[in-house]
Design a protein around this motif. Structure first.
Motif, short mmCIF file in Angstrom:
data_model
loop_
_atom_site.label_atom_id
_atom_site.label_comp_id
_atom_site.label_asym_id
_atom_site.label_seq_id
_atom_site.Cartn_x
_atom_site.Cartn_y
_atom_site.Cartn_z
N ASN A 134 0.84 -1.20 0.00
CA ASN A 134 0.00 0.00 0.00
C ASN A 134 0.87 1.25 0.00
O ASN A 134 0.52 2.27 -0.60
CB ASN A 134 -0.93 0.01 1.20
N ASP A 135 2.02 1.19 0.68
CA ASP A 135 2.93 2.33 0.73
C ASP A 135 3.44 2.65 -0.67
O ASP A 135 3.45 3.82 -1.08
CB ASP A 135 4.08 2.02 1.69
N PHE A 136 3.85 1.62 -1.41
CA PHE A 136 4.31 1.85 -2.78
C PHE A 136 3.16 2.35 -3.65
O PHE A 136 3.33 3.27 -4.45
CB PHE A 136 4.92 0.59 -3.41
N SER A 137 2.00 1.74 -3.51
CA SER A 137 0.83 2.17 -4.28
C SER A 137 0.55 3.66 -4.04
O SER A 137 0.28 4.42 -4.98
CB SER A 137 -0.39 1.33 -3.91
N GLY A 138 0.62 4.08 -2.79
CA GLY A 138 0.41 5.49 -2.46
C GLY A 138 1.49 6.38 -3.05
O GLY A 138 1.21 7.49 -3.52
N ALA A 139 2.73 5.91 -3.03
CA ALA A 139 3.83 6.69 -3.60
C ALA A 139 3.64 6.86 -5.10
O ALA A 139 3.78 7.97 -5.63
CB ALA A 139 5.17 6.01 -3.30
N LEU A 140 3.30 5.78 -5.78
CA LEU A 140 3.10 5.84 -7.23
C LEU A 140 1.91 6.72 -7.58
O LEU A 140 1.99 7.56 -8.48
CB LEU A 140 2.91 4.44 -7.80
N ARG A 141 0.81 6.55 -6.86
CA ARG A 141 -0.38 7.35 -7.12
C ARG A 141 -0.09 8.83 -6.92
O ARG A 141 -0.46 9.68 -7.75
CB ARG A 141 -1.53 6.93 -6.19
N THR A 142 0.59 9.18 -5.84
CA THR A 142 0.91 10.57 -5.56
C THR A 142 1.81 11.16 -6.64
O THR A 142 1.57 12.26 -7.15
CB THR A 142 1.58 10.69 -4.17
N PHE A 143 2.84 10.43 -7.01
CA PHE A 143 3.75 10.89 -8.06
C PHE A 143 2.99 11.08 -9.37
O PHE A 143 3.12 12.11 -10.04
CB PHE A 143 4.91 9.92 -8.22
N ALA A 144 2.18 10.09 -9.74
CA ALA A 144 1.42 10.18 -10.99
C ALA A 144 0.46 11.37 -10.99
O ALA A 144 0.34 12.08 -11.99
CB ALA A 144 0.65 8.88 -11.22
N TYR A 145 -0.20 11.61 -9.86
CA TYR A 145 -1.12 12.74 -9.77
C TYR A 145 -0.41 14.06 -10.02
O TYR A 145 -0.85 14.88 -10.83
CB TYR A 145 -1.81 12.78 -8.39
N PHE A 146 0.69 14.28 -9.33
CA PHE A 146 1.38 15.56 -9.48
C PHE A 146 2.05 15.70 -10.84
O PHE A 146 2.15 16.81 -11.37
CB PHE A 146 2.35 15.81 -8.32
N MET A 147 2.45 14.58 -11.44
CA MET A 147 2.98 14.65 -12.80
C MET A 147 1.88 14.99 -13.78
O MET A 147 2.05 15.84 -14.67
CB MET A 147 3.65 13.32 -13.18
N ALA A 148 0.72 14.37 -13.64
CA ALA A 148 -0.38 14.58 -14.59
C ALA A 148 -1.08 15.92 -14.40
O ALA A 148 -1.67 16.45 -15.34
CB ALA A 148 -1.40 13.45 -14.47
N SER A 149 -1.02 16.48 -13.20
CA SER A 149 -1.71 17.75 -12.93
C SER A 149 -0.89 18.96 -13.32
O SER A 149 -1.40 20.08 -13.35
CB SER A 149 -2.08 17.83 -11.45
N GLY A 150 0.40 18.76 -13.56
CA GLY A 150 1.27 19.88 -13.88
C GLY A 150 1.69 20.69 -12.66
O GLY A 150 2.17 21.81 -12.79
N SER A 151 1.51 20.09 -11.49
CA SER A 151 1.77 20.85 -10.26
C SER A 151 2.85 20.22 -9.38
O SER A 151 2.89 20.48 -8.18
CB SER A 151 0.47 20.98 -9.46
N HIS A 152 3.73 19.42 -9.98
CA HIS A 152 4.78 18.81 -9.16
C HIS A 152 5.73 19.90 -8.66
O HIS A 152 6.28 20.68 -9.44
CB HIS A 152 5.54 17.75 -9.93
N TYR A 153 5.92 19.95 -7.36
CA TYR A 153 6.72 21.02 -6.76
C TYR A 153 8.18 21.00 -7.21
O TYR A 153 8.85 22.03 -7.16
CB TYR A 153 6.61 21.00 -5.23
N MET A 154 8.68 19.87 -7.65
CA MET A 154 10.06 19.80 -8.11
C MET A 154 10.21 20.30 -9.55
O MET A 154 11.32 20.40 -10.06
CB MET A 154 10.59 18.37 -8.00
N LEU A 155 9.08 20.59 -10.19
CA LEU A 155 9.11 21.08 -11.57
C LEU A 155 8.50 22.48 -11.69
O LEU A 155 7.94 22.84 -12.73
CB LEU A 155 8.37 20.09 -12.49
N LYS A 156 8.64 23.24 -10.63
CA LYS A 156 8.13 24.61 -10.64
C LYS A 156 8.79 25.38 -11.79
O LYS A 156 9.99 25.27 -12.01
CB LYS A 156 8.43 25.28 -9.30
#
Length: 105
Positions: free
Chosen positions: A6-28
């Motif tokens: 579940n921890d990995f699933s949450g990590a992947l989901r979170t990363f995918a969300y911020f990548m797809a939303s255009g709001s990843h804080y590391m890509l400001k």
């Protein structure tokens, strides 16, 4: 059968969300959404790097979520901005593209 944690699933989901939303804080200040749909190999590499770099302990707890994101987003930043240099440079194992599972699995 062993499932991903579940921890990995949450990590992947979170990363995918911020990548797809255009709001990843590391890509400001990086306009990376424009390459979605037109340059799929760049997005493929981002997720390959994330998957290759992420580490889990024996119970499936993610140990280096921030580092895995950083390596993946550094790739995308360098893709969008050729003047950005990834430090340290990627090692071969980080950018390895593995094939899909055999059919029937």
């Amino acid at each position: 059968m062993k499932k991903l944690s579940n921890d990995f699933s949450g990590a992947l989901r979170t990363f995918a969300y911020f990548m797809a939303s255009g709001s990843h804080y590391m890509l400001k200040n990086v306009d990376y959404l424009k390459i979605y749909g037109s340059e799929p190999s760049a997005i493929e590499m981002v997720f390959a790097i994330f998957a290759n770099v992420i580490e889990m302990d024996g119970e499936g707890n993610v140990l280096n979520f921030t580092h895995a994101q950083k390596r993946a987003t550094d790739y995308l930043r360098s893709y969008c901005d050729p003047t950005f240099k990834v430090t340290p440079p990627f090692e071969d194992w980080e950018i390895e593209l593995y094939g899909p599972p055999a059919q029937g699995r």
